[in-house]
Design an enzyme around this catalytic site. Structure first.
Site, PDB file in Angstrom:
ATOM      1  N   ASP A  19      -7.864  -5.056   6.127  1.00  0.00           N
ATOM      2  CA  ASP A  19      -6.738  -4.192   5.774  1.00  0.00           C
ATOM      3  C   ASP A  19      -5.983  -4.761   4.569  1.00  0.00           C
ATOM      4  O   ASP A  19      -5.869  -5.968   4.408  1.00  0.00           O
ATOM      5  CB  ASP A  19      -5.798  -4.068   6.977  1.00  0.00           C
ATOM      6  CG  ASP A  19      -4.901  -2.853   6.900  1.00  0.00           C
ATOM      7  OD1 ASP A  19      -5.427  -1.735   7.020  1.00  0.00           O
ATOM      8  OD2 ASP A  19      -3.689  -3.020   6.703  1.00  0.00           O
TER       9      ASP A  19
ATOM     10  N   GLU B 104      -9.682  -2.811   2.070  1.00  0.00           N
ATOM     11  CA  GLU B 104      -8.843  -1.675   1.704  1.00  0.00           C
ATOM     12  C   GLU B 104      -8.098  -2.050   0.419  1.00  0.00           C
ATOM     13  O   GLU B 104      -7.319  -2.999   0.401  1.00  0.00           O
ATOM     14  CB  GLU B 104      -7.864  -1.390   2.840  1.00  0.00           C
ATOM     15  CG  GLU B 104      -7.043  -0.149   2.648  1.00  0.00           C
ATOM     16  CD  GLU B 104      -6.022   0.025   3.753  1.00  0.00           C
ATOM     17  OE1 GLU B 104      -5.872   1.159   4.237  1.00  0.00           O
ATOM     18  OE2 GLU B 104      -5.368  -0.967   4.134  1.00  0.00           O
TER      19      GLU B 104
END
Length: 388
Positions: A15, A72
Site C-alpha cells: 500500500d 500502489e
C-alpha cells in the site's frame, strides 16, 4: 515481512508504496480551494528523497525469497520516476499500480467534486497509453487493472449498467483490459460484472469515511442546499469506494449467499444480486464470467501479443471507438477495437487494408464470433483480430 515470507507467502501488494519518504522541509501544499480545510497535497508528500533507498532495503529481503511486489503508486506523473521503481536493474519493485485510468473523471481537489461521466474517451485512451508506455523501457514492467477496493464498479463508470447493455459493457471492458500488456489484476465481483449500488439508495448506505466526509462538507458549505446535496449524492453514486465494498454476490438468496439470511452483513448486499451472481453465471456459457474465462485463455494462447506486446493507438481523435494494435514479440500483430457508445459506430479503417482473422467478439455466443457487419460496430461491441 520475514514473518509472512517464512510462512510461505509469494509476495506483497504494498500500500502507498511511494509515501514512505517525505521532503524534510515539509513544504505546504499549493492552495487550490480557499474554502477547503485541507488542500490536495499528493505531489507534495509522495516520492520523497529516500524512496529509492527504502525500496532497495525491502528488495534485499524479498529477493532472498523470490517474492513478488506490486506497489500502489499514486501521484507520480513522471514516467522516469515510475521506471526507477520498477526497473529490474534497480532492484526495488516488480511492478506498480498507476492510477491514470481509474482517476479520470474525478475532481481535481476533492475526487467527488465532479459529475458522473465527466471524461472523454480520449482521457481513457491517453491514460492507458501512459501506463502501457512502461514496456518501451527494456527492463520495466506494468499492470492492467480498472477495479480495486478503492474504485467504483467499472461497468457503472465506463460502460452502461442498464439491463439492456450491462452484459455487453462488462464483456467489452474484459476484452480491453485483458488485451493490455503487463500483469492483469481482476477485482472480486468484476468477473461477474457487479455494478454500483442503485441510484435510489439513500446517503445512509454510504459508509466509507471519504463518502461521509465529502457529503458532510457539501452540507456545511451549502447550508444543506437540496440541489447541492443531490449533486453530491450523484457523484458518490458514480464514484464512491462503497460500491467496491458491498458483499460478494454468490447467489440470488437473501444476503446474496455472502452470509446466512438471518445475519446482518457489514454492508447491505446490492439488490442486483438477484440477477448478477456467481451461481447464475456458472451455468450460462454466454455470461460475463464465461467471457472472462475465455479472455484469460486467449491471453495465455497469444501471450506474446496480449501480455508482452507493445501498444500502438489508432484513430486517436475518435470519441466513440477505442482502437489499438498490439505488436507481438514474434512479429505477430493484433487489433483490438471497442465501441464505447450506445449506438452503431464505424470500425477502424485499418480493417480495410489488412487481412485479418476475427478471434473474438462480445456480440453473440462465445466461440462463435462472426462479422455480421465488418465495417460497423454494434453498440458496446468489442472485437479482437489477428492481422496478417
Amino acid at each position: 515481512m520475514v514473518f509472512w515470507l517464512e510462512k510461505g507467502v509469494d509476495g506483497f501488494r504494498v500500500d502507498t508504496v511511494n509515501m514512505y519518504s517525505k521532503d524534510p522541509a515539509f513544504p505546504d501544499a499549493p492552495v487550490t480551494d480557499l474554502n477547503a480545510e485541507c488542500q490536495e497535497a499528493g505531489l507534495t508528500y509522495c516520492n520523497g528523497p529516500r524512496m529509492n533507498e527504502y525500496l532497495a532495503e525491502m528488495h534485499a529481503i524479498l529477493s532472498r525469497y523470490d517474492a513478488v511486489t506490486v506497489g500502489e503508486c499514486p501521484f507520480t506523473p513522471d514516467i522516469d520516476t515510475v521506471v526507477g521503481y520498477v526497473s529490474a536493474a534497480q532492484k526495488r519493485l516488480n511492478m506498480v499500480f498507476q492510477f491514470d485510468a481509474v482517476d479520470i473523471g474525478k475532481g481535481k481537489v476533492f475526487q467527488y467534486q465532479t459529475t458522473p461521466f465527466n471524461y472523454t474517451l480520449s482521457d481513457l485512451r491517453n491514460a492507458i497509453s501512459q501506463t502501457q508506455g512502461l514496456l518501451r523501457y527494456p527492463d520495466a514492467w506494468t499492470t492492467s487493472f480498472i477495479e480495486n477496493h478503492d474504485q467504483a464498479r467499472s461497468i457503472s463508470r465506463f460502460g452502461d449498467d442498464s439491463p439492456r447493455w450491462r452484459v455487453r459493457s462488462g464483456k467489452i471492458l474484459a476484452m480491453l483490459f485483458a488485451c493490455l500488456s503487463g500483469t492483469l489484476f481482476i477485482y472480486q465481483g468484476q468477473e461477474i460484472g457487479m455494478i454500483n449500488m442503485p441510484k435510489d439508495w439513500p446517503i445512509e448506505e454510504y459508509l466509507d469515511v471519504d463518502s461521509s466526509n465529502y457529503y458532510r462538507m457539501v452540507a456545511q458549505r451549502s447550508k444543506n442546499d437540496p440541489a447541492e446535496l443531490a449533486n453530491a449524492h450523484a457523484a458518490l453514486q458514480h464514484l464512491s469506494r462503497d460500491h467496491a465494498r458491498t458483499p460478494m454476490q454468490w447467489n440470488a438468496a437473501v444476503n446474496g449467499g455472502f452470509t446466512s439470511p438471518d445475519t446482518k452483513p457489514w454492508m447491505r448486499v446490492n439488490s442486483s444480486a438477484t440477477s448478477i451472481n456467481v451461481a447464475k453465471q456458472v451455468k450460462d456459457r454466454d455470461s460475463i464470467l464465461a467471457f472472462w474465462k475465455h479472455m484469460l485463455q486467449m491471453r495465455k494462447t497469444y501471450s506474446n501479443l496480449l501480455v508482452h506486446g507493445e501498444l500502438e493507438l489508432l484513430d486517436q481523435d475518435n470519441g466513440s471507438v477505442f482502437s489499438f494494435v498490439k505488436q507481438g514479440t514474434r512479429g505477430q500483430r493484433a487489433l483490438v477495437t471497442c465501441n464505447f457508445a450506445g449506438e452503431h459506430s464505424k470500425a477502424p479503417g485499418v480493417l480495410k487494408h489488412n487481412q485479418r482473422k476475427l478471434l473474438l467478439s462480445n456480440v453473440g455466443s462465445i466461440g462463435e464470433s462472426c462479422e455480421v457487419h465488418p465495417d460497423v460496430l454494434e453498440p458496446w461491441e468489442g472485437r479482437l483480430y489477428l492481422l496478417n
